[in-house]
Design a protein around this motif. Structure first.
Motif, PDB file in Angstrom:
ATOM      1  N   UNK A  78      49.135  61.443 -18.713  1.00 52.04           N
ATOM      2  CA  UNK A  78      49.256  61.143 -17.291  1.00 52.04           C
ATOM      3  C   UNK A  78      50.633  60.573 -16.961  1.00 52.04           C
ATOM      4  N   UNK A  79      51.103  59.659 -17.791  1.00 55.05           N
ATOM      5  CA  UNK A  79      52.421  59.062 -17.560  1.00 55.05           C
ATOM      6  C   UNK A  79      53.516  60.118 -17.683  1.00 55.05           C
ATOM      7  N   UNK A  80      53.391  60.978 -18.691  1.00 49.84           N
ATOM      8  CA  UNK A  80      54.388  62.029 -18.891  1.00 49.84           C
ATOM      9  C   UNK A  80      54.388  63.005 -17.720  1.00 49.84           C
ATOM     10  N   UNK A  81      53.198  63.364 -17.235  1.00 46.97           N
ATOM     11  CA  UNK A  81      53.106  64.279 -16.094  1.00 46.97           C
ATOM     12  C   UNK A  81      53.698  63.649 -14.843  1.00 46.97           C
TER      13      UNK A  81
ATOM     14  N   UNK B 199      47.861  54.963  -1.783  1.00 47.66           N
ATOM     15  CA  UNK B 199      46.778  55.537  -0.981  1.00 47.66           C
ATOM     16  C   UNK B 199      45.574  55.889  -1.850  1.00 47.66           C
ATOM     17  N   UNK B 200      45.863  56.441  -3.041  1.00 46.83           N
ATOM     18  CA  UNK B 200      44.789  56.811  -3.964  1.00 46.83           C
ATOM     19  C   UNK B 200      43.985  55.580  -4.376  1.00 46.83           C
ATOM     20  N   UNK B 201      44.684  54.507  -4.670  1.00 49.71           N
ATOM     21  CA  UNK B 201      44.007  53.279  -5.083  1.00 49.71           C
ATOM     22  C   UNK B 201      43.149  52.732  -3.948  1.00 49.71           C
ATOM     23  N   UNK B 202      43.689  52.794  -2.735  1.00 47.33           N
ATOM     24  CA  UNK B 202      42.946  52.320  -1.574  1.00 47.33           C
ATOM     25  C   UNK B 202      41.701  53.181  -1.338  1.00 47.33           C
ATOM     26  N   UNK B 203      41.861  54.498  -1.515  1.00 51.00           N
ATOM     27  CA  UNK B 203      40.738  55.412  -1.297  1.00 51.00           C
ATOM     28  C   UNK B 203      39.629  55.209  -2.316  1.00 51.00           C
ATOM     29  N   UNK B 204      40.005  54.772  -3.543  1.00 48.00           N
ATOM     30  CA  UNK B 204      39.000  54.556  -4.590  1.00 48.00           C
ATOM     31  C   UNK B 204      38.221  53.275  -4.366  1.00 48.00           C
ATOM     32  N   UNK B 205      38.717  52.422  -3.465  1.00 49.09           N
ATOM     33  CA  UNK B 205      38.039  51.159  -3.209  1.00 49.09           C
ATOM     34  C   UNK B 205      38.146  50.188  -4.359  1.00 49.09           C
TER      35      UNK B 205
ATOM     36  N   UNK C 131      42.031  50.185 -20.612  1.00 57.86           N
ATOM     37  CA  UNK C 131      41.867  50.529 -22.020  1.00 57.86           C
ATOM     38  C   UNK C 131      40.810  51.617 -22.216  1.00 57.86           C
ATOM     39  N   UNK C 132      39.823  51.664 -21.288  1.00 56.25           N
ATOM     40  CA  UNK C 132      38.727  52.615 -21.412  1.00 56.25           C
ATOM     41  C   UNK C 132      38.866  53.781 -20.445  1.00 56.25           C
ATOM     42  N   UNK C 133      40.023  53.943 -19.887  1.00 60.03           N
ATOM     43  CA  UNK C 133      40.228  54.993 -18.890  1.00 60.03           C
ATOM     44  C   UNK C 133      41.207  56.037 -19.400  1.00 60.03           C
ATOM     45  N   UNK C 134      41.013  57.269 -18.937  1.00 60.20           N
ATOM     46  CA  UNK C 134      41.947  58.330 -19.299  1.00 60.20           C
ATOM     47  C   UNK C 134      43.203  58.278 -18.440  1.00 60.20           C
ATOM     48  N   UNK C 135      43.179  57.467 -17.378  1.00 62.25           N
ATOM     49  CA  UNK C 135      44.331  57.361 -16.494  1.00 62.25           C
ATOM     50  C   UNK C 135      44.875  55.936 -16.518  1.00 62.25           C
ATOM     51  N   UNK C 136      46.191  55.783 -16.365  1.00 61.17           N
ATOM     52  CA  UNK C 136      46.744  54.432 -16.260  1.00 61.17           C
ATOM     53  C   UNK C 136      46.208  53.740 -15.008  1.00 61.17           C
ATOM     54  N   UNK C 137      46.146  52.409 -15.041  1.00 66.28           N
ATOM     55  CA  UNK C 137      45.790  51.653 -13.846  1.00 66.28           C
ATOM     56  C   UNK C 137      46.847  51.912 -12.770  1.00 66.28           C
ATOM     57  N   UNK C 138      46.455  51.863 -11.490  1.00 70.62           N
ATOM     58  CA  UNK C 138      47.424  52.149 -10.420  1.00 70.62           C
ATOM     59  C   UNK C 138      48.705  51.330 -10.515  1.00 70.62           C
ATOM     60  N   UNK C 139      48.591  50.034 -10.816  1.00 70.82           N
ATOM     61  CA  UNK C 139      49.799  49.201 -10.911  1.00 70.82           C
ATOM     62  C   UNK C 139      50.705  49.672 -12.042  1.00 70.82           C
TER      63      UNK C 139
ATOM     64  N   UNK D 264      50.851  52.748 -13.229  1.00 71.10           N
ATOM     65  CA  UNK D 264      51.417  54.035 -12.816  1.00 71.10           C
ATOM     66  C   UNK D 264      52.577  53.829 -11.851  1.00 71.10           C
ATOM     67  N   UNK D 265      52.400  52.969 -10.888  1.00 71.45           N
ATOM     68  CA  UNK D 265      53.452  52.716  -9.904  1.00 71.45           C
ATOM     69  C   UNK D 265      54.673  52.095 -10.568  1.00 71.45           C
ATOM     70  N   UNK D 266      54.448  51.189 -11.517  1.00 70.59           N
ATOM     71  CA  UNK D 266      55.568  50.571 -12.240  1.00 70.59           C
ATOM     72  C   UNK D 266      56.360  51.624 -13.011  1.00 70.59           C
ATOM     73  N   UNK D 267      55.666  52.580 -13.626  1.00 75.67           N
ATOM     74  CA  UNK D 267      56.347  53.651 -14.355  1.00 75.67           C
ATOM     75  C   UNK D 267      57.147  54.543 -13.413  1.00 75.67           C
ATOM     76  N   UNK D 268      56.582  54.811 -12.247  1.00 82.90           N
ATOM     77  CA  UNK D 268      57.304  55.624 -11.267  1.00 82.90           C
ATOM     78  C   UNK D 268      58.565  54.904 -10.788  1.00 82.90           C
ATOM     79  N   UNK D 269      58.431  53.626 -10.525  1.00 83.85           N
ATOM     80  CA  UNK D 269      59.599  52.852 -10.076  1.00 83.85           C
ATOM     81  C   UNK D 269      60.690  52.854 -11.158  1.00 83.85           C
ATOM     82  N   UNK D 270      60.262  52.770 -12.410  1.00 82.33           N
ATOM     83  CA  UNK D 270      61.229  52.720 -13.513  1.00 82.33           C
ATOM     84  C   UNK D 270      62.013  54.016 -13.648  1.00 82.33           C
ATOM     85  N   UNK D 271      61.430  55.116 -13.165  1.00 80.96           N
ATOM     86  CA  UNK D 271      62.094  56.421 -13.272  1.00 80.96           C
ATOM     87  C   UNK D 271      62.607  56.929 -11.923  1.00 80.96           C
ATOM     88  N   UNK D 272      62.608  56.052 -10.918  1.00 80.88           N
ATOM     89  CA  UNK D 272      62.955  56.486  -9.568  1.00 80.88           C
ATOM     90  C   UNK D 272      64.455  56.736  -9.387  1.00 80.88           C
TER      91      UNK D 272
END
Length: 266
Positions: free
Chosen positions: A191-194, A218-224, A231-239, A241-249
């Protein structure tokens, strides 16, 4: 006999890994056991099945909007890449999602268009999904499952041949360990690589990469906020994910600002 079988299984697993080692677009080591042709056939079959099972949107404005965004992303895949070679379908479903499959297939659910507020946010999702295909994550996951299956069989044979007590419990623990220690971290890495690949694709296509952050907010807000532990998820936590995006912005913004003709899919 069992010892020989165990040795053979381990040797087979090692040989498969050595012969199939490659590198992802971001430089990460991968093991890919399946050919592009095999993956493309599987992707085409899965896509055909989905088109039979899920209603397809007949709204021209929606289809043209999604097709325009996808076309601009596809054109960044190389000098020979042509949107005509890809099939893009808008599925009439409330799912907030999209996907891309080997075999040059892209699917977008209308539910996503209620959360992604503009062309740039939709481009962030499509770029991300195409990034999965470019990095051959499907191949990697299938290869991983194959190797884990071989390893589990080798351990099972070894336990049985040596009459190890509680072998069933040990095998159950092995399966859980594979999930937590291998499968889930690999999925989060994918997910991070994508995200990184998608950020570059959308920027090169002329879509504002900063909107990728707004999208995941928006996605995080929509998920409620109803998400499992990271640790138990196939996707990174929203925070995360956003931190990784900012680091590569930074590089993405430089690329975006250099694009003279920005898309106008809206």
């Amino acid at each position: 006999m069992r010892k020989k079988l165990t040795t053979a299984l381990i040797a087979l697993s090692a040989a498969m890994m050595l012969s199939a080692c490659t590198t992802s677009p971001t430089g990460r080591s991968q093991v890919l056991l399946y050919s592009d042709a095999q993956l493309a056939q599987s992707g085409a079959q899965a896509f055909a099945g989905m088109k039979q099972e899920i209603p397809i949107s007949s709204t021209a404005v929606t289809n043209n909007f999604v097709q325009c965004i996808a076309n601009n992303i596809i054109q960044q895949l190389g000098p020979s890449a042509s949107p005509d070679d890809w099939e893009v379908v808008v599925f009439d479903s409330d799912q907030v999602n999209a996907f891309a499959l080997p075999g040059k297939k892209i699917g977008v659910y209308t539910g996503l268009l209620k959360v992604a507020q503009n062309q740039d946010q939709v481009a962030a999702v499509i770029g991300h999904e195409v990034g999965h295909v470019l990095a051959q994550h499907g191949n990697e996951r299938m290869s991983q499952s194959t190797l884990i299956g071989i390893s589990q069989e080798a351990v099972s044979v070894a336990l049985q041949s040596n009459n190890v007590a509680q072998s069933g419990a040990i095998m159950s623990a092995f399966g859980l360990g594979a999930q937590l220690g291998v499968t889930l971290p690999f999925s989060r890495a994918h997910e991070t690589e994508a995200d990184i690949i998608g950020l570059d694709l959308m920027a090169r296509a002329g879509f504002d990469p900063r909107q990728s952050i707004n999208l995941w907010q928006n996605m995080n807000k929509a998920s409620g906020g109803n998400r499992p532990l990271e640790m138990l998820s196939t996707h990174p936590a929203p925070d995360t994910r956003i931190a990784n995006l900012r680091a590569n912005m930074g590089p993405a913004l430089t690329t975006y600002n250099a694009v003279l003709n920005k898309p106008k899919c809206e």
